[in-house]
Structures are given as C-alpha cells and as structure tokens.
Design an enzyme around this catalytic site. Structure first.
Site, PDB file in Angstrom:
ATOM      1  N   GLY A  10      73.852   9.647  -9.288  1.00  0.00           N
ATOM      2  CA  GLY A  10      74.172  10.715 -10.387  1.00  0.00           C
ATOM      3  C   GLY A  10      74.631   9.824 -11.453  1.00  0.00           C
ATOM      4  O   GLY A  10      75.165   8.589 -11.197  1.00  0.00           O
ATOM      5  N   CYS A  25      73.714   5.656  -3.816  1.00  0.00           N
ATOM      6  CA  CYS A  25      74.515   5.110  -5.152  1.00  0.00           C
ATOM      7  C   CYS A  25      75.696   6.187  -5.365  1.00  0.00           C
ATOM      8  O   CYS A  25      76.883   6.043  -4.506  1.00  0.00           O
ATOM      9  CB  CYS A  25      73.632   5.497  -6.495  1.00  0.00           C
ATOM     10  N   TYR A  26      75.896   7.024  -6.149  1.00  0.00           N
ATOM     11  CA  TYR A  26      77.159   7.922  -6.603  1.00  0.00           C
ATOM     12  C   TYR A  26      77.150   8.425  -4.981  1.00  0.00           C
ATOM     13  O   TYR A  26      78.347   8.685  -4.583  1.00  0.00           O
ATOM     14  CB  TYR A  26      76.311   9.331  -7.415  1.00  0.00           C
ATOM     15  N   HIS A  41      68.206   2.546  -4.955  1.00  0.00           N
ATOM     16  CA  HIS A  41      67.308   3.674  -4.894  1.00  0.00           C
ATOM     17  C   HIS A  41      66.168   3.303  -3.866  1.00  0.00           C
ATOM     18  O   HIS A  41      65.422   2.767  -4.259  1.00  0.00           O
ATOM     19  CB  HIS A  41      66.872   3.947  -6.317  1.00  0.00           C
ATOM     20  N   GLU A  50      64.010   5.322  -3.263  1.00  0.00           N
ATOM     21  CA  GLU A  50      63.044   6.378  -3.502  1.00  0.00           C
ATOM     22  C   GLU A  50      62.060   5.498  -4.734  1.00  0.00           C
ATOM     23  O   GLU A  50      60.871   6.157  -4.936  1.00  0.00           O
ATOM     24  CB  GLU A  50      63.513   7.614  -3.951  1.00  0.00           C
ATOM     25  N   ASP A 107      46.998  23.209 -12.861  1.00  0.00           N
ATOM     26  CA  ASP A 107      48.244  23.890 -12.655  1.00  0.00           C
ATOM     27  C   ASP A 107      48.118  25.432 -12.831  1.00  0.00           C
ATOM     28  O   ASP A 107      48.679  26.075 -11.801  1.00  0.00           O
ATOM     29  CB  ASP A 107      49.253  23.408 -13.709  1.00  0.00           C
ATOM     30  N   LYS A 155      51.708  16.255  -9.664  1.00  0.00           N
ATOM     31  CA  LYS A 155      50.551  16.750  -9.776  1.00  0.00           C
ATOM     32  C   LYS A 155      49.527  16.595  -8.639  1.00  0.00           C
ATOM     33  O   LYS A 155      48.583  17.519  -8.318  1.00  0.00           O
ATOM     34  CB  LYS A 155      49.889  15.799 -10.820  1.00  0.00           C
TER      35      LYS A 155
END
Ligand code: XMP
Length: 504
Positions: A51, A79-80, A165, A167, A222, A360
């Site tokens: 964050g 992290c945070y 991170h 991710e 979409d 997507k």
C-alpha cells in the site's frame, strides 16, 4: 465464497495483479478491504497487500490482528502487509530516507517453504520507503537482498512476510514464491473459468433481485460477454445497441445477428442521421469526440427510460486507469460514459460492474466458456467514436463509404492470409486529401487510403506490423480496383509514440 484465497487490499497499485496471479495458479481468489476481514468466512489463506501509506503514520490502515490469528490459516504480508505484521508480532519498522523503487537481488537463506525451487540469486521488484528494523523474538529471516537487508520473514509456521512484489513480472521468481505460499493453503477452492462463471452469476442474481438491468452493447468483447452473463443470470435485461452510423461495413446487422444467435434480444436504435447531423462541418478531433460522446449518452438514456440498474462492462484496467491517470484514453472513456450521469446513478447504488475484477484475457476465456464464438471473442478493439477517428477532417457519407469498403477488403485479406490473429489492431482510414492519378486513360483526382496494422500489449505503446509486401500488394490492388473514389494506398509505418494508433 468459502475457502478462497482472500487478498486484503491496503491500496497498492498491484493488488488486483495478486488476485490475477492466484487465479493463474489455479486458486479462487477474492479482494477484501481491511475492515471486511470477517466477511472472508473461512478462507484457505490470506494475503495482505502492499500500500502507499506508512505503517508509522497516524491512522494508517490496520487489520484485526486477533481475528486474523484466530483464523489459523497461512498469512502472507507483502510490503506494507509485511511491515504491519512485523509490528503486530512485536517487531519494529523505521522510516526510510527515500522510497526504494525498482530492482533488487533476492538471496534466499534457505530453500524450503516460500523459497523451494527459487534460484540462489534473482531479480525482485521493490517499492517501499519504510523498512523492518527489528524482528520480534522467534522470527526468522528467510531471504535477504544484496545489501543483506531482510526481504522475507517467517514469524510463525503460518505467518510470512516479503518485502517485494511477487505479483509483478519484474520479480523473476515471484510466481514461484506465490505458488509455494499457496501450497500451504488449507483446502483451497480450485479456480476454473466455468465455476467462476457460476460464482459471477450468483453474485449478479443477489445484487440485481427483480430490478430491470439496462446495458449498452456494441458488439465488442466486453459488452457482449457482459450481456451474455446477465442473460445466464436470468435477470430482466434491457440491452440497448446505439447504432451511430459510424460502424464498419455491415457491422450493425452483424451485431444484431450475433446477439440473436447468443439468445439475447437487443434493442437497436438507428441514430446514424442524428450523428451525421451533429458532425456536419466539424473538423476538430476533440470537438468531434465531444459531440459523439454527448449524443451517444443522450440517446442511450432516452432509450433506456427510467433506469433501475445500469450494468457496465468495466474491466480492471479501466478501473485503475480512471482512478489514477489523467491520460487521454481515460479522459476519452470518462467522457464517453459521461461521468455526471453515471456518477449520479452510482451514488444511488444503481450501477453494477460484474467484470471489474477481470483482465481482458480472462473476459475472453469467460466468453468462450459461455459459448461466445472464438472469432467474436478475439476481435480487434474498435474505438467508441467509431470511424469518426478514422476519417480525419470533415466526415461525409462518401468518406465513410470509402473507409468501410477499404477496411473490409483489408480485414478480409488479413483473415484469409492468417494474419488477423497475429495483429493486435488493423484498419483503413481515408485521408482528407485527394491526389492525382490515372485511371483507364483518364486523369483521376481521388482520395488516399492509409492502412494501419499494429501490435501492442495494452494500447499505450504500439509497433507497426511487418506485413509481407506480397500481401500488401494484393490488398492495395483489391482496394484500387474495387473501391470507387480511391487512387492511392499507403501503409502507415509509425510507432506509438509518437503517433497514436488511431488517426484522431
Ligand atoms: P490511440 O489512438 O489513443 O488508441 O493510440 C489506443 C486504443 O484505444 C482505442 N481508442 C478508443 N477506444 N474510445 C474507446 O473505447 C475512444 O474514444 C477511443 N479512442 C481510441 C483505439 O482504437 C486503440 O485500440
């Protein structure tokens, strides 16, 4: 949803990417705010995201730590999340002098739990300012960075933290670290696109009740997937298709036929004349867009009548974009959705965005799982203002006809030669210039067509595609022979930036 991997969002830009990675690894995952911890039910594992705030700030986001411990499931702080856990376990965090942002080297201290199968040294991506300055008793350092600073900690058998991170793809072994953590999860719910569809359908039913849902359909991926999903949920549906008259060749009829096949009855509003009227004599690109956006919204809401509920096909990247960036694209989209009217409905709790957690490619997979044809799901993107941005300068019926014909020839050739799926987006534009040529034995003075084919990841940057000369030659001949009013064909070899993908 029981036994999901619950991701607690402390506001990092990357939080949704964690959810996505977890889905890629085959587990069901859902995002929660810190104060929603109890709503996670009995999760299989919990991840506390990064964050932008500092845990040392007054009023910094916190978590109900006693409840978190009582769940007795694996917890990973990122992290945070890691700093917060370190403080809660009795350790300390100190402010950093500056934000550390960018690559660092991960050096695992051991090769079990989180770091099983992880290389001795690999790149990780850091983005933080505070650092852990003291560990509580019993905590163990699992990995350090190249400066010997702890970047992975284990406080107990269940509680882990990492100061990078996992991710983002810049963290080379991030996915392995996540996979290792998820391997500890307690009886996690498997993620499959069809069970995910069932989950979305259930959520929609609960949210909608017996209200009528209005949605706009364009024939694009979409809005089509959204409409089919709403139909699957069996809600009262009012799908409106505003045909602006700025669509590609036969596109309006094709969209109607496509929905008929999918069993969704749409309402088509033919508004071509109104749009042409509003665009007459307008040459400024921004003015064109403004007029199209305003008229579109007016017609849409006029046709919708009293809106009980509006469904929008917003995807996760749109959510980030409209929240954080002032880019042209977001301004355009914002404008096209005419924020005021939509915001009013939002404030009244009358907007649902069932696809807002998805990327997507996930929407495409969802569409295919519901029987939306491959060709439709993998269509090139098409801009909201339609051909208006491909007819620079004043728009006339004749120029629209020329663009449509040339575009259809171009796209058909790409399909027939197998290039369509290798290209991210392709189209023909008619330039606002006439050029001298010879047709038969006579002088001609006709329009020039520009062809553009690009590859891109996310439309922010793009490169032109090296189509074979032979194919370009055939397309050019077809256009010159079959489209009256054209005597010159050009191929656009501009990258974005500095050019954009569209002409306007
Ligand atoms: P540009 O021309 O900005 O286009 O490089 C990037 C991508 O966005 C599409 N595009 C739009 N899409 N409304 C949309 O929904 C718009 O007003 C709009 N303008 C451009 C464009 O087709 C390309 O894929």
């Amino acid at each position: 949803m029981e036994r999901q991997i619950a991701v607690i969002d402390f506001g990092s830009q990357y939080t949704q990417l964690i959810v996505r990675r977890i889905r890629e690894l085959g587990y069901f995952s859902k995002l929660y705010q810190p104060e929603e911890l109890r709503e996670t039910g009995s999760p299989a594992a919990i991840i506390l995201s990064g964050g932008p705030r500092s845990t040392l700030e007054e009023g910094a986001p916190d978590i109900d730590f006693d409840y978190l411990k009582s769940l007795d499931v694996p917890v990973l702080g990122v992290c945070y999340g890691m700093q917060l856990l370190n403080i809660r376990w009795g350790g300390q965090v100190k402010p950093g002098n500056s934000r550390e942002y960018g690559p660092a080297t991960l050096v695992p201290c051991q090769a079990d739990t989180l770091f099983q199968g992880v290389s001795r040294e690999s790149q990780i991506w850091m983005s933080h300012s505070d650092t852990v300055s003291a560990l509580p008793e019993g905590a163990e350092v699992l990995a350090r960075n190249q400066h010997d600073v702890p970047v992975a900690i284990r406080w107990t058998d269940n509680f882990f933290g990492i100061q990078f991170h996992p991710e983002v793809t810049h963290s080379e072994e991030g996915k392995t670290v996540l996979r290792n953590f998820l391997g500890l999860a307690k009886d996690p719910h498997e993620f499959r696109i069809d069970s995910f569809k069932d989950y979305l359908v259930q959520e929609i039913r609960e949210e909608v009740g017996d209200r009528e849902v209005v949605c706009g359909v364009s024939g694009g991926v979409d809005s089509t997937v959204l409409a089919v999903l709403l139909k699957e949920a069996g809600v009262k549906l009012n799908p409106i298709f505003v045909d602006t008259g700025l669509l590609r060749k036969d596109e309006g009829d094709e969209v109607e036929a496509q929905f008929r096949e999918l069993g969704v009855e749409i309402r088509r509003i033919n508004a071509g004349e109104k749009f042409m009227g509003r665009l007459a004599g307008v040459t400024d690109p921004e003015e064109k867009r403004r007029r199209i956006g305003d008229l579109f919204i007016d017609i849409f809401f006029e046709s919708a009548g009293n809106v009980e509920l509006l469904a929008q096909g917003t995807l996760y990247p749109d959510v980030i974009e409209s929240a954080t960036s002032g880019s042209i694209a977001s301004k355009i989209k914002t404008h096209h959705n005419r924020v005021d009217r939509i915001l009013e409905l939002k404030a009244e709790g009358k907007v649902i965005e069932p696809l807002h957690e998805l990327f997507k490619d996930e929407v495409r997979a969802l569409g295919e799982a519901m029987g939306v044809p491959h060709a439709l799901v993998h269509r090139h993107p098409f801009p909201g203002p339609g051909l208006a941005v491909r007819v620079p300068g004043e728009i006339t019926e004749d120029k629209l006809r020329i663009t449509r014909e040339a575009d259809a020839i171009f796209i058909n050739n790409l399909r027939e030669s197998g290039w369509y799926d290798q290209v991210w987006q392709a189209y023909a534009a008619v330039l606002p210039v006439r050029t001298v040529g010879v047709k038969g034995d006579e002088r001609s003075y006709e329009f020039a067509i520009s062809l553009r084919a690009v590859v891109s990841e996310d439309a922010m940057t793009a490169s032109w595609v090296e189509l074979p000369y032979e194919l370009l030659g055939k397309i050019s001949n077809d256009i010159l022979n079959k489209v009256p009013g054209v005597n010159r064909v050009l191929y656009d070899i501009s990258t974005k930036p500095p050019a954009s993908i569209e002409w306007e």
